[in-house]
Design a protein around this motif. Structure first.
Motif, PDB file in Angstrom:
ATOM      1  N   ALA A  17       0.860  -1.258  -0.005  1.00 17.11           N
ATOM      2  CA  ALA A  17       0.025   0.013  -0.156  1.00 17.11           C
ATOM      3  C   ALA A  17       0.908   1.218  -0.085  1.00 17.11           C
ATOM      4  N   PRO A  18       0.415   2.465  -0.318  1.00 18.43           N
ATOM      5  CA  PRO A  18       0.979   3.605  -0.390  1.00 18.43           C
ATOM      6  C   PRO A  18       1.160   4.270   1.023  1.00 18.43           C
ATOM      7  N   VAL A  19       2.229   5.161   1.454  1.00 19.53           N
ATOM      8  CA  VAL A  19       2.075   5.577   2.836  1.00 19.53           C
ATOM      9  C   VAL A  19       2.599   7.130   2.498  1.00 19.53           C
ATOM     10  N   GLU A  20       2.079   7.900   3.433  1.00 18.85           N
ATOM     11  CA  GLU A  20       2.660   9.298   3.673  1.00 18.85           C
ATOM     12  C   GLU A  20       2.835   9.441   5.103  1.00 18.85           C
ATOM     13  N   LEU A  21       3.923   9.944   5.562  1.00 25.25           N
ATOM     14  CA  LEU A  21       4.394  10.233   6.755  1.00 25.25           C
ATOM     15  C   LEU A  21       4.524  11.900   6.869  1.00 25.25           C
ATOM     16  N   ARG A  22       3.713  12.606   7.729  1.00 20.71           N
ATOM     17  CA  ARG A  22       3.475  14.126   7.717  1.00 20.71           C
ATOM     18  C   ARG A  22       4.621  14.776   8.775  1.00 20.71           C
ATOM     19  N   CYS A  23       4.968  15.719   8.097  1.00 20.99           N
ATOM     20  CA  CYS A  23       5.914  16.481   8.758  1.00 20.99           C
ATOM     21  C   CYS A  23       5.732  18.111   8.569  1.00 20.99           C
ATOM     22  N   ASN A  24       5.390  18.873   9.836  1.00 20.76           N
ATOM     23  CA  ASN A  24       5.215  20.370   9.444  1.00 20.76           C
ATOM     24  C   ASN A  24       6.579  20.935  10.292  1.00 20.76           C
ATOM     25  N   TYR A  25       6.909  22.060   9.664  1.00 14.07           N
ATOM     26  CA  TYR A  25       8.307  22.642  10.564  1.00 14.07           C
ATOM     27  C   TYR A  25       7.804  23.993  10.633  1.00 14.07           C
ATOM     28  N   SER A  26       8.643  24.662  11.474  1.00 12.14           N
ATOM     29  CA  SER A  26       8.548  26.229  11.779  1.00 12.14           C
ATOM     30  C   SER A  26       9.937  26.558  11.903  1.00 12.14           C
ATOM     31  N   SER A  27      10.199  27.657  10.870  1.00 13.00           N
ATOM     32  CA  SER A  27      11.806  28.222  10.889  1.00 13.00           C
ATOM     33  C   SER A  27      11.679  29.678  10.302  1.00 13.00           C
ATOM     34  N   SER A  28      12.212  30.603  11.043  1.00 11.72           N
ATOM     35  CA  SER A  28      12.423  31.900  10.440  1.00 11.72           C
ATOM     36  C   SER A  28      13.458  32.117   9.710  1.00 11.72           C
ATOM     37  N   VAL A  29      14.289  31.166   9.268  1.00 12.57           N
ATOM     38  CA  VAL A  29      15.508  31.420   8.573  1.00 12.57           C
ATOM     39  C   VAL A  29      15.513  30.433   7.532  1.00 12.57           C
ATOM     40  N   ILE A  60      16.721   7.350  -0.632  1.00 11.10           N
ATOM     41  CA  ILE A  60      16.943   5.560  -0.784  1.00 11.10           C
ATOM     42  C   ILE A  60      15.727   5.029  -0.399  1.00 11.10           C
ATOM     43  N   ASN A  61      15.631   3.823  -1.014  1.00  8.20           N
ATOM     44  CA  ASN A  61      14.536   2.888  -0.685  1.00  8.20           C
ATOM     45  C   ASN A  61      13.280   3.157  -1.208  1.00  8.20           C
ATOM     46  N   GLY A  62      13.218   3.989  -2.242  1.00 12.90           N
ATOM     47  CA  GLY A  62      11.902   4.518  -3.114  1.00 12.90           C
ATOM     48  C   GLY A  62      11.260   5.527  -2.443  1.00 12.90           C
ATOM     49  N   PHE A  63      11.846   6.267  -1.252  1.00 13.65           N
ATOM     50  CA  PHE A  63      11.109   7.112  -0.818  1.00 13.65           C
ATOM     51  C   PHE A  63      11.257   8.656  -1.292  1.00 13.65           C
ATOM     52  N   GLU A  64      10.344   9.233  -1.069  1.00 11.51           N
ATOM     53  CA  GLU A  64      10.372  10.870  -1.691  1.00 11.51           C
ATOM     54  C   GLU A  64       9.715  11.710  -0.874  1.00 11.51           C
ATOM     55  N   ALA A  65       9.951  13.073  -0.782  1.00 10.04           N
ATOM     56  CA  ALA A  65       9.491  13.952  -0.116  1.00 10.04           C
ATOM     57  C   ALA A  65       9.373  15.124  -0.658  1.00 10.04           C
ATOM     58  N   GLU A  66       8.335  15.921  -0.488  1.00 11.77           N
ATOM     59  CA  GLU A  66       7.878  17.268  -1.143  1.00 11.77           C
ATOM     60  C   GLU A  66       7.971  18.453  -0.116  1.00 11.77           C
ATOM     61  N   PHE A  67       8.849  19.487  -0.428  1.00 10.36           N
ATOM     62  CA  PHE A  67       8.906  20.635   0.142  1.00 10.36           C
ATOM     63  C   PHE A  67       7.663  21.559  -0.226  1.00 10.36           C
ATOM     64  N   ASN A  68       6.977  21.905   0.875  1.00  9.34           N
ATOM     65  CA  ASN A  68       6.021  23.079   0.500  1.00  9.34           C
ATOM     66  C   ASN A  68       6.068  24.188   1.460  1.00  9.34           C
ATOM     67  N   LYS A  69       6.719  25.269   0.915  1.00  6.84           N
ATOM     68  CA  LYS A  69       6.852  26.381   1.593  1.00  6.84           C
ATOM     69  C   LYS A  69       5.784  27.132   2.183  1.00  6.84           C
ATOM     70  N   SER A  70       4.792  27.313   1.345  1.00  4.80           N
ATOM     71  CA  SER A  70       3.285  27.743   1.605  1.00  4.80           C
ATOM     72  C   SER A  70       2.893  26.992   3.060  1.00  4.80           C
ATOM     73  N   GLN A  71       2.884  25.733   3.091  1.00  4.07           N
ATOM     74  CA  GLN A  71       2.139  25.004   4.009  1.00  4.07           C
ATOM     75  C   GLN A  71       3.228  24.372   5.224  1.00  4.07           C
ATOM     76  N   THR A  72       4.252  24.935   4.910  1.00  3.95           N
ATOM     77  CA  THR A  72       5.489  24.834   5.940  1.00  3.95           C
ATOM     78  C   THR A  72       5.422  23.349   6.228  1.00  3.95           C
ATOM     79  N   SER A  73       5.482  22.352   5.218  1.00  4.22           N
ATOM     80  CA  SER A  73       5.380  20.964   5.020  1.00  4.22           C
ATOM     81  C   SER A  73       6.502  20.183   4.201  1.00  4.22           C
ATOM     82  N   PHE A  74       6.827  19.142   4.791  1.00 11.30           N
ATOM     83  CA  PHE A  74       7.734  18.180   4.297  1.00 11.30           C
ATOM     84  C   PHE A  74       7.463  16.735   4.368  1.00 11.30           C
TER      85      PHE A  74
END
Lengths: 115, 114
Positions: A17-29, A60-74
């Protein structure tokens, strides 16, 4: 101050099955983002990192991630998981403090793959 | 095989005792770090060193000390262990300590303080 929030402490999915692991960040720089994986009873190893350029980062291992600046997510994704992907996954944001790299980690997401 | 080694793998320690966790890397990295991992808290930085001869405090330095006499070794000492220091400890290193660096982690030391 920088911070990372991983929205799910545990994610169970079935094999292939597909999977998405969610991450939100906060950074001023400038934002440098990392995903690390920790297999049972092992140290962390790098899956992928975003420094600049294309917002879609392949690791590696077929993983990918998308940086979304407007949603502060990765968010981390994999289209089809295997039993061997069972591990804990950590998102981290990198900054500088007193001239040293400071990695701020999220709380981790435990990915469990069911056959 | 290049990498980071940590010793011991695990240890049970009586409260009040002194303990040194060892970390050695053979990648000639300038920067080294000590983290503790606790359930639900992720990894937190204890101390770091940008280069041999220099050290700095991280997020949770109280009760711990470090030294960096040479490039390869970065020992972590608990002068008088307390139960709240029960944790898994990871040593890491990176090439220069820049914000874009990848940190490489050792296998960890599981410490129990009774």
């Amino acid at each position: 101050a920088q911070s990372v929030t991983q929205l799910d402490s545990q994610v169970p999915v079935f094999e292939e099955a597909p999977v998405e692991l969610r991450c939100n960040y906060s950074s001023s720089v400038s934002v440098y983002l990392f995903w690390y994986v920790q297999y049972p009873n092992q140290g962390l190893q790098l899956l992928l990192k975003y420094l600049s350029g294309s917002t879609l980062v392949k690791g590696i291992n077929g993983f990918e991630a998308e940086f979304n600046k407007s949603q502060t997510s990765f968010h981390l994704r994999k289209p089809s998981v295997h039993i061997s992907d069972t591990a804990e996954y950590f998102c981290a944001v990198s900054g500088t403090e007193q001239g040293a790299q400071k990695l701020v980690f999220g709380q981790g997401t435990r990915l469990t793959i069911n056959p | 095989i290049a990498g980071i080694t940590q010793a011991p793998t695990s240890q049970i320690l009586a409260a009040g005792r002194r303990m040194t966790l060892r970390c050695t890397q053979d990648m000639r990295h300038n920067a080294m770090y000590w983290y503790r991992q606790d359930l639900g808290l992720g990894l937190r930085l204890i101390h770091y060193s940008n280069t041999a001869g220099t050290t700095g405090k991280g997020e949770v330095p109280d009760g711990y000390s470090v030294s960096r006499a040479n490039t390869d070794d970065f020992p972590l000492t608990l002068a008088s262990a307390v139960p709240s220091q029960t944790s898994v400890y990871f040593c890491a290193s990176s090439l220069t300590g820049a914000t874009t660096d990848t940190q490489y982690f050792g296998p960890g030391t599981r410490l129990t303080v009774l």
